[in-house]
Design an enzyme around this catalytic site. Sequence first.
Site, PDB file in Angstrom:
ATOM      1  N   GLU A  31       1.152  -1.691  -1.296  1.00  0.00           N
ATOM      2  CA  GLU A  31       2.497  -1.821  -0.743  1.00  0.00           C
ATOM      3  C   GLU A  31       2.419  -2.745   0.477  1.00  0.00           C
ATOM      4  O   GLU A  31       1.423  -2.770   1.202  1.00  0.00           O
ATOM      5  CB  GLU A  31       3.078  -0.446  -0.381  1.00  0.00           C
ATOM      6  CG  GLU A  31       4.562  -0.544  -0.103  1.00  0.00           C
ATOM      7  CD  GLU A  31       5.303   0.802  -0.122  1.00  0.00           C
ATOM      8  OE1 GLU A  31       4.646   1.851  -0.155  1.00  0.00           O
ATOM      9  OE2 GLU A  31       6.554   0.772  -0.089  1.00  0.00           O
ATOM     10  N   HIS A  47      11.095   1.611   4.797  1.00  0.00           N
ATOM     11  CA  HIS A  47      11.422   1.408   3.381  1.00  0.00           C
ATOM     12  C   HIS A  47      12.376   2.466   2.835  1.00  0.00           C
ATOM     13  O   HIS A  47      12.068   3.236   1.937  1.00  0.00           O
ATOM     14  CB  HIS A  47      10.212   1.156   2.492  1.00  0.00           C
ATOM     15  CG  HIS A  47       9.043   2.103   2.584  1.00  0.00           C
ATOM     16  ND1 HIS A  47       9.183   3.452   2.717  1.00  0.00           N
ATOM     17  CD2 HIS A  47       7.721   1.875   2.523  1.00  0.00           C
ATOM     18  CE1 HIS A  47       7.995   4.009   2.736  1.00  0.00           C
ATOM     19  NE2 HIS A  47       7.088   3.071   2.627  1.00  0.00           N
ATOM     20  N   ASP A  57       3.394  -2.946   3.437  1.00  0.00           N
ATOM     21  CA  ASP A  57       3.059  -2.571   4.815  1.00  0.00           C
ATOM     22  C   ASP A  57       1.547  -2.518   5.031  1.00  0.00           C
ATOM     23  O   ASP A  57       1.077  -2.466   6.173  1.00  0.00           O
ATOM     24  CB  ASP A  57       3.739  -1.258   5.250  1.00  0.00           C
ATOM     25  CG  ASP A  57       3.579  -0.124   4.268  1.00  0.00           C
ATOM     26  OD1 ASP A  57       3.321  -0.382   3.083  1.00  0.00           O
ATOM     27  OD2 ASP A  57       3.725   1.046   4.683  1.00  0.00           O
ATOM     28  N   ASP A 112      -1.756   6.202   2.419  1.00  0.00           N
ATOM     29  CA  ASP A 112      -0.530   6.806   2.960  1.00  0.00           C
ATOM     30  C   ASP A 112      -0.641   8.324   3.141  1.00  0.00           C
ATOM     31  O   ASP A 112       0.098   8.911   3.951  1.00  0.00           O
ATOM     32  CB  ASP A 112       0.647   6.537   2.014  1.00  0.00           C
ATOM     33  CG  ASP A 112       1.243   5.157   2.204  1.00  0.00           C
ATOM     34  OD1 ASP A 112       1.114   4.596   3.311  1.00  0.00           O
ATOM     35  OD2 ASP A 112       1.833   4.634   1.252  1.00  0.00           O
ATOM     36  N   HIS A 144      -0.948   5.492   8.395  1.00  0.00           N
ATOM     37  CA  HIS A 144       0.161   5.583   9.355  1.00  0.00           C
ATOM     38  C   HIS A 144      -0.092   6.742  10.304  1.00  0.00           C
ATOM     39  O   HIS A 144      -0.500   7.828   9.878  1.00  0.00           O
ATOM     40  CB  HIS A 144       1.490   5.869   8.652  1.00  0.00           C
ATOM     41  CG  HIS A 144       1.936   4.805   7.709  1.00  0.00           C
ATOM     42  ND1 HIS A 144       2.444   3.595   8.130  1.00  0.00           N
ATOM     43  CD2 HIS A 144       1.948   4.761   6.355  1.00  0.00           C
ATOM     44  CE1 HIS A 144       2.754   2.861   7.069  1.00  0.00           C
ATOM     45  NE2 HIS A 144       2.445   3.537   5.986  1.00  0.00           N
ATOM     46  N   HIS A 201      -4.273   0.260  -1.019  1.00  0.00           N
ATOM     47  CA  HIS A 201      -2.865   0.404  -1.445  1.00  0.00           C
ATOM     48  C   HIS A 201      -2.201  -0.955  -1.252  1.00  0.00           C
ATOM     49  O   HIS A 201      -2.406  -1.610  -0.234  1.00  0.00           O
ATOM     50  CB  HIS A 201      -2.220   1.490  -0.575  1.00  0.00           C
ATOM     51  CG  HIS A 201      -0.780   1.754  -0.827  1.00  0.00           C
ATOM     52  ND1 HIS A 201      -0.153   1.533  -2.032  1.00  0.00           N
ATOM     53  CD2 HIS A 201       0.202   2.252   0.001  1.00  0.00           C
ATOM     54  CE1 HIS A 201       1.117   1.883  -1.935  1.00  0.00           C
ATOM     55  NE2 HIS A 201       1.359   2.312  -0.714  1.00  0.00           N
ATOM     56  N   TYR A 207       7.425  13.078   6.653  1.00  0.00           N
ATOM     57  CA  TYR A 207       6.847  11.941   5.918  1.00  0.00           C
ATOM     58  C   TYR A 207       6.572  12.345   4.461  1.00  0.00           C
ATOM     59  O   TYR A 207       6.928  11.642   3.524  1.00  0.00           O
ATOM     60  CB  TYR A 207       5.564  11.553   6.647  1.00  0.00           C
ATOM     61  CG  TYR A 207       4.778  10.421   6.062  1.00  0.00           C
ATOM     62  CD1 TYR A 207       4.862   9.133   6.604  1.00  0.00           C
ATOM     63  CD2 TYR A 207       3.894  10.621   5.004  1.00  0.00           C
ATOM     64  CE1 TYR A 207       4.112   8.099   6.083  1.00  0.00           C
ATOM     65  CE2 TYR A 207       3.148   9.592   4.491  1.00  0.00           C
ATOM     66  CZ  TYR A 207       3.258   8.333   5.032  1.00  0.00           C
ATOM     67  OH  TYR A 207       2.507   7.314   4.516  1.00  0.00           O
ATOM     68  N   HIS A 242       1.052   7.146  -3.399  1.00  0.00           N
ATOM     69  CA  HIS A 242       2.295   7.338  -4.105  1.00  0.00           C
ATOM     70  C   HIS A 242       2.662   6.148  -4.978  1.00  0.00           C
ATOM     71  O   HIS A 242       3.771   6.090  -5.514  1.00  0.00           O
ATOM     72  CB  HIS A 242       3.424   7.619  -3.090  1.00  0.00           C
ATOM     73  CG  HIS A 242       3.752   6.420  -2.227  1.00  0.00           C
ATOM     74  ND1 HIS A 242       5.013   5.874  -2.180  1.00  0.00           N
ATOM     75  CD2 HIS A 242       2.990   5.639  -1.436  1.00  0.00           C
ATOM     76  CE1 HIS A 242       5.032   4.833  -1.363  1.00  0.00           C
ATOM     77  NE2 HIS A 242       3.809   4.685  -0.897  1.00  0.00           N
TER      78      HIS A 242
HETATM   79 FE1  FEO Z   1       3.093   3.125   0.512  1.00  0.00          FE
HETATM   80 FE2  FEO Z   1       2.538   2.832   3.841  1.00  0.00          FE
HETATM   81  O1  FEO Z   1       2.917   2.282   2.129  1.00  0.00           O
END
Ligand code: FEO
Length: 400
Positions: free
Chosen positions: A81, A24, A83, A165, A226, A79, A193, A146
């Site tokens: 988002e 992203h 992903d 995240d 992640h 979250h 990151y 975030h």
């Molecule tokens: Fe904020 Fe891994 O997405």
Amino acid sequence: MPAIEIKKDIYWVGVIDWNLKNFHGYALAHQGTTYNAYLVLDNKVTLFDTVPEKFKWELFHQIQSLIDIGDIDYIVANHLEMDHSGALPFIMDKANPEKLFCSVMGEKSLKAHFHPSDWPLEAVKDGREISLGKRTVNFIETRMLHWPDSMFSYIPNDKLLISSDAFGQNIANSNIFDDQHDLDSLIREARHYFTNIILPYSPLVLKLLDRVQEAGLELDMIAPDHGMIWRSHPDKILAAYKEFASQKLRPKAVLVYDTMWSSTEKMIRAVADALISEGIEVRVMSLKSHHHSDVMGEFSDAAALVCGSPTHNNSMMPLMADFLTYMKGLKPKNRIGAALGSYGWSGEAPSAMSRILEDAGFDLPQKPLRLQYVPGHEQLAVCKELGRALAQAIKAKVAS
Ligand code: FEO
């Protein structure tokens, strides 16, 4: 990749995106990442987070290797988002759970993403506890870490924090635990990151770390969404986050530039020479060779940023405009800046870069420097003078 038991009856059921290069908007330091999801087998079988839509069948097979997907009672969306939520509609359809938990802000986000008509959605406030049977889950709101919807799930019985995240790294590897990797490399990936995703929210990170400490949360394992799971060094990543978020600076300068006929590059190299002779560590990074996110990775602990661009169509080169836009959005704090470049007949680039640095809150101890056409020995001496002055400002900044 098969499911892996990370604690008794708690499984990693994520997927590895081996070849991802651009995540992203920023280039990964190395190719690939993981999207971690976790399945807890308890009286209430609970799935924490999902994966991108394109990996929905892989997640399905991971879950099916352990249970029938219809046995899932709860899904927690820490979250929204994509992903971590792209596969959510598919999994909701297959699992038909009793409850879907998310944060209060997550409810808004979830509705705006998926427009569900009949999902059994329950928004949970900060501190809310639910029982899974043998275990409980405490939800910790982490708004703007975030995204507005972000939250952590803490399982006290297992001393396990599922941290969305936060504390993640972009690494694709079949060894999913921290102790299967070199710790310094992991922390370096975590810093890259952090800088590219979480840096703007550093004050919130510091508050959250204080809250975690004050609450006396026992942490035996931190499982981010992640990268590697921190089972041996949760203390190290917590300490590293404190350092990242404090934006502790080193006597280091990143010199980032674009150049047309090498004149600006010569200026940058002269400034770098002077900085080095004054004992300042430097990184010289051409924007033709380095993605803006890699420059930010290097800049994360540097006290100074020196920007070089020739004047092009009465402004800076496009790659520099791209970098400065990205850098400003990440809101680095308490830094020194400088701008320079060669020009032919108008020479606006150094002032234009300086204005952006000023707007971003940088201290600019030296005026923008512009030199016409190709710098000779005398002009390069002027660049070195600028470098020496910057070195003094850097030393004072780091000492303060
Ligand atoms: Fe904020 Fe891994 O997405």
